[in-house]
Design a protein around this motif. Sequence first.
Motif, PDB file in Angstrom:
ATOM      1  N   ASP A 186      -4.117  95.727  14.875  1.00 46.48           N
ATOM      2  CA  ASP A 186      -4.298  94.466  15.593  1.00 46.48           C
ATOM      3  C   ASP A 186      -3.522  93.371  14.866  1.00 46.48           C
ATOM      4  OD1 ASP A 186      -5.121  92.379  17.157  1.00 46.48           O
ATOM      5  OD2 ASP A 186      -7.256  92.521  16.649  1.00 46.48           O
ATOM      6  N   PRO A 187      -2.200  93.384  14.968  1.00 46.77           N
ATOM      7  CA  PRO A 187      -1.358  92.464  14.195  1.00 46.77           C
ATOM      8  C   PRO A 187      -1.512  90.998  14.553  1.00 46.77           C
ATOM      9  CG  PRO A 187      -0.045  93.682  15.790  1.00 46.77           C
ATOM     10  CD  PRO A 187      -1.397  94.319  15.780  1.00 46.77           C
ATOM     11  N   GLU A 188      -2.199  90.691  15.644  1.00 41.21           N
ATOM     12  CA  GLU A 188      -2.387  89.302  16.045  1.00 41.21           C
ATOM     13  C   GLU A 188      -3.675  88.696  15.494  1.00 41.21           C
ATOM     14  OE1 GLU A 188       0.054  87.694  17.866  1.00 41.21           O
ATOM     15  OE2 GLU A 188       1.068  89.586  17.396  1.00 41.21           O
TER      16      GLU A 188
ATOM     17  N   ALA B 232      -0.726  84.898   8.547  1.00 36.10           N
ATOM     18  CA  ALA B 232      -1.979  84.295   9.025  1.00 36.10           C
ATOM     19  C   ALA B 232      -1.739  82.874   9.506  1.00 36.10           C
ATOM     20  CB  ALA B 232      -3.025  84.309   7.915  1.00 36.10           C
ATOM     21  N   ALA B 233      -0.951  82.119   8.761  1.00 37.39           N
ATOM     22  CA  ALA B 233      -0.660  80.732   9.138  1.00 37.39           C
ATOM     23  C   ALA B 233       0.137  80.673  10.433  1.00 37.39           C
ATOM     24  CB  ALA B 233       0.104  80.040   8.011  1.00 37.39           C
ATOM     25  N   GLU B 234       1.078  81.586  10.616  1.00 34.49           N
ATOM     26  CA  GLU B 234       1.884  81.621  11.837  1.00 34.49           C
ATOM     27  C   GLU B 234       1.038  81.970  13.060  1.00 34.49           C
ATOM     28  OE1 GLU B 234       4.862  84.479  10.989  1.00 34.49           O
ATOM     29  OE2 GLU B 234       5.874  83.248   9.469  1.00 34.49           O
ATOM     30  N   LEU B 235       0.099  82.880  12.881  1.00 37.38           N
ATOM     31  CA  LEU B 235      -0.740  83.321  13.988  1.00 37.38           C
ATOM     32  C   LEU B 235      -1.824  82.310  14.345  1.00 37.38           C
ATOM     33  CD1 LEU B 235      -1.235  87.063  12.980  1.00 37.38           C
ATOM     34  CD2 LEU B 235       0.036  86.228  14.972  1.00 37.38           C
ATOM     35  N   ASP B 236      -2.168  81.444  13.396  1.00 34.80           N
ATOM     36  CA  ASP B 236      -3.289  80.516  13.600  1.00 34.80           C
ATOM     37  C   ASP B 236      -2.886  79.084  13.222  1.00 34.80           C
ATOM     38  OD1 ASP B 236      -5.899  79.800  14.265  1.00 34.80           O
ATOM     39  OD2 ASP B 236      -6.645  80.159  12.235  1.00 34.80           O
ATOM     40  N   PRO B 237      -1.841  78.537  13.843  1.00 32.58           N
ATOM     41  CA  PRO B 237      -1.347  77.214  13.454  1.00 32.58           C
ATOM     42  C   PRO B 237      -2.334  76.079  13.706  1.00 32.58           C
ATOM     43  CG  PRO B 237      -0.326  77.920  15.499  1.00 32.58           C
ATOM     44  CD  PRO B 237      -1.064  79.110  14.962  1.00 32.58           C
ATOM     45  N   ASP B 238      -3.222  76.264  14.676  1.00 31.63           N
ATOM     46  CA  ASP B 238      -4.185  75.217  15.022  1.00 31.63           C
ATOM     47  C   ASP B 238      -5.592  75.520  14.542  1.00 31.63           C
ATOM     48  OD1 ASP B 238      -2.178  73.760  16.408  1.00 31.63           O
ATOM     49  OD2 ASP B 238      -2.433  75.077  18.146  1.00 31.63           O
ATOM     50  N   ASP B 239      -5.722  76.501  13.661  1.00 33.87           N
ATOM     51  CA  ASP B 239      -7.019  76.878  13.092  1.00 33.87           C
ATOM     52  C   ASP B 239      -8.022  77.376  14.134  1.00 33.87           C
ATOM     53  OD1 ASP B 239      -6.576  76.574  10.381  1.00 33.87           O
ATOM     54  OD2 ASP B 239      -7.043  74.436  10.391  1.00 33.87           O
ATOM     55  N   GLU B 240      -7.514  77.897  15.235  1.00 29.95           N
ATOM     56  CA  GLU B 240      -8.429  78.417  16.253  1.00 29.95           C
ATOM     57  C   GLU B 240      -9.177  79.658  15.759  1.00 29.95           C
ATOM     58  OE1 GLU B 240      -6.230  79.050  19.806  1.00 29.95           O
ATOM     59  OE2 GLU B 240      -5.894  76.918  20.192  1.00 29.95           O
TER      60      GLU B 240
END
Length: 217
Positions: free
Chosen positions: A131-133, A161-169
């Motif tokens: 689950d790379p996302e 991790a930062a790229e996948l979650d830029p808005d801290d969702e």
Amino acid sequence: FALSTLAGALASVFQSSSQSVEYNVDYIDSQYTDYVADLESQLESDPENTETLLATARACSSWGSSVMMLAATDEESSHGTELMQRAIGYYDRYLELDNASDARSERAMCEYYLGDLETATADLEAVTTDDPEYAPAWYDLGSLYEAQGLTDEAVAAYQKAAELDPDDEQGVGSNAQARVDSLTGATDDGTAEDEAAADASAEAGETEDTSSSQASE
């Protein structure tokens, strides 16, 4: 490394409590015992309830990690270990019904708390492959790489991790970027560059002033 990060989380959990409370293992037990007992009672009548299984696993994990952080005796350390092992048992039951990435990642961190860094790392690597996302798995993997002194691997995982979650969702983006900045010295480098630019500007100003003074003479 990971256990040290629990201090802030533990404080926030009990921040509404009286300032006179002594945060020790007895106090932690008092906060979790009845809650976990109630969840386990629910499972007796409905053993395959995934929501309750996951809640029980997470409660035991949180309880165990808090006890491990505060343990002052061998007996208390053993108590924390038993709770973490209990958490893994509930995660296993849950994962038999729902092989979810969040539960797999959380189970891997339980293994780490129990000292099995190799298995925990391998399990998190498997989650990021399947689950790379899922950003939290990359963040957790980064923390385990960092704990092993594998800085390049840690930075790469945190960056993902930062790229996948830029808005801290998913709750990890900002923390992941902070770890990248810390490990790469980005903040220090930026400060150094700013100071160098300021020095160059000042020197240029001094040169202009000198030139103007000489011209007027």
